[in-house]
Design a protein around this motif. Sequence first.
Motif, short mmCIF file in Angstrom:
data_model
loop_
_atom_site.label_atom_id
_atom_site.label_comp_id
_atom_site.label_asym_id
_atom_site.label_seq_id
_atom_site.Cartn_x
_atom_site.Cartn_y
_atom_site.Cartn_z
N LEU A 62 0.60 -0.82 -0.16
CA LEU A 62 -0.06 0.05 0.47
C LEU A 62 0.44 0.61 0.23
O LEU A 62 0.36 2.14 -1.14
N LEU A 63 1.86 1.62 0.80
CA LEU A 63 2.97 2.36 0.75
C LEU A 63 3.54 2.30 -0.27
O LEU A 63 3.38 3.82 -0.89
N THR A 64 4.22 1.12 -1.15
CA THR A 64 4.71 1.60 -2.74
C THR A 64 3.53 2.24 -3.63
O THR A 64 4.24 2.32 -4.52
N HIS A 65 2.66 1.57 -3.98
CA HIS A 65 1.91 1.34 -5.08
C HIS A 65 0.24 2.09 -4.57
O HIS A 65 0.22 2.37 -5.81
N THR A 66 0.52 2.63 -3.62
CA THR A 66 -0.86 3.45 -3.54
C THR A 66 -0.74 4.67 -2.61
O THR A 66 0.21 4.32 -2.00
N LYS A 67 -2.00 5.65 -3.08
CA LYS A 67 -2.26 6.50 -2.00
C LYS A 67 -2.76 6.15 -0.20
O LYS A 67 -2.91 6.91 0.11
N ASN A 68 -3.35 5.47 -0.51
CA ASN A 68 -3.82 5.00 0.78
C ASN A 68 -2.60 5.03 1.97
O ASN A 68 -2.88 3.65 2.46
N ILE A 69 -1.98 6.14 2.54
CA ILE A 69 -1.73 6.03 3.84
C ILE A 69 -1.89 5.55 5.01
O ILE A 69 -1.33 4.83 5.52
N ASP A 70 -2.85 5.90 5.11
CA ASP A 70 -3.66 5.18 6.62
C ASP A 70 -4.19 3.97 7.07
O ASP A 70 -3.75 3.66 7.87
N ALA A 71 -4.45 3.51 5.55
CA ALA A 71 -4.37 1.59 5.39
C ALA A 71 -3.32 0.84 5.74
O ALA A 71 -3.02 0.13 6.11
N ALA A 72 -2.30 1.81 5.16
CA ALA A 72 -0.49 1.32 5.29
C ALA A 72 -0.29 1.41 6.66
O ALA A 72 0.45 0.53 7.36
#
Length: 595
Positions: A62-72
């Motif tokens: 999630l950190l590397t491939h998405t912008k969903n920082i909260d879920a990461a």
Amino acid sequence: MKMASTSNEQPWYTALLGFAENFRTSNPPNIRLCIHCLQSIFTFKPPPQIEARTHLQLGNILLTHTKNIDAARAHLEKAWSVSSSLSANDDVVFESASILSQLYEQQNQVQLAKPILHRAIEMSQQAPYWHCRLLFQLAQIFAIEKDFLSACGLLGVGAEFARTAQSDYTRMLFLLSKGMLLLIDKKMKDVDECLSMVSGLIETYQGSPIHKESLKVFFLVLQVCHYLMSGQVKSVKPALKQLQQSIQTITQIHTDDEPLSGNPVDLFQWLPKEHMCVLVYLVTVMHSMQAGYMDKAQKYTDKALMQIEKLKMLDCHPLLSSFQLMLLEHIVMCRLIMGNKSMAIQEIFQACHVCQQQPRLFTTHGAQIHTLLGLYAMSMNCMEAAEAQFKTASKLTTVSDLKSFVNLNLAIVYLRTNRQTELVGLLESIDPEKLESGSHSLKAAAYYVQGLQAFFQARYNEAKRYLRETLKMSNAEDLNRLTSCSLVLLGHIFLSLGNNREAMNMVTPAMQLAGKIPDVHVQLWASSLLKDLYRMCGDSHNEAEEFRMHSSFSQSLLKDHFQSSQMSEHGLIQWTDGQCPFHLCSTSVGSSSML
């Protein structure tokens, strides 16, 4: 990160992990299905070890491939929570602690990162690589907070641990990192002791050539910075030459041919080779700027900025933005000295954009940017704006060298605007005998400002005494720009006293030196004096030549002055508070020429 499984794990887990890895590495990657496969693992109520590892893998994806920082962040927190409660420690607990702490740091929540790193360091005594990595990480957080005592303490612990783990290489990395922080904290005696110890260790180091050369580059960078921070531009030359030779050596070593160390504690790298090259360019620019070699400073700045642009295409590492910003700060000063104000204000604006991309940089470099705006405003004869910029810079910094530099320039503003009351209030802070800074060049500059003040007040004998002190100090360390400024001012004093011969003896070498730098403002000043001196001597040929040169410098500066005043970026001189005003109106502040 590769998603591996072990032979004793459940078939369903191995299958789902295999699918997830297949989706992650497909071309193009299917991250949505990769995440779906990993999330499906939780439906089987896996044992804690698998649960923690899966949360870590999801957090990383999630950190590397998405912008969903909260879920990461939620997955990483769960990975740390589960893995840190298990009796057996593996890489999952240490990696989750490290990555989660990095995320907290990026979100300006270091108080959440510290206890996790402290705990992970306690747990990692039997995992040498992770123990060292976590010590470095926590020390970096303390360094960012300017708690250098705690940071140096941790680096000292790391050096001792690396010694017991039989890694001379990583021991020296810890010691050099400690030396770097001591240098930032201006603990010069401790810096000398630290560098002296490491120098001997590097000489006797028997490890791989790439390790030895990278340690040598780190050591020499610190040594060069030590000299430059002390304003010792001549004394630094042997170390700078060694550094330039060492970086050439390191670029010729093929890392693929290097045997890998079997010691896990050796698996650290100070900087990639490409970053080291940029750093060596940067310290060369710093030296050239201080020594008064503007053409050389421009040449190496151009090379470094091109290299940074290439590297940013591959990996936009925050360190590259720091290097870029420092290069821009130095090239702006070069442009102002060379009379190119229009390029200087554009490059100040570029520096603001770099800070916008990495907001933390404005915290560390805001004072420098306002100082540059003050210097630009001075060159444009906008003295009120210059004063406001210097005062803003002074508020934003606690660094004694920068405060002294700002105060010296503020004193020149007050001298040029005949504001004696404000000047008297500054005098103690710029007294060369009481200067907070230990810098040789700043002390020499303080004598020059005192000489300038005495000149403005027609106290010529006192002015000569101060300027001779400046000349003595600037000649000792090849501070060419201070030398040329002092010579031309002494020439002006002798001319005012009617001693034309001595005036000529001062102004002629000032003009020659200013041409080598080149410093267009000193050239303008010197050509004006020489024109008058040749007229008094009845030398019409040389008088005409100096008149022609003076007109040429004057027209060039006037043209650039007008061009700069019409640029939208010129409005930056009014910015003293809050974020940089990127959407500037085209109306610029009116100013009269300084010429």
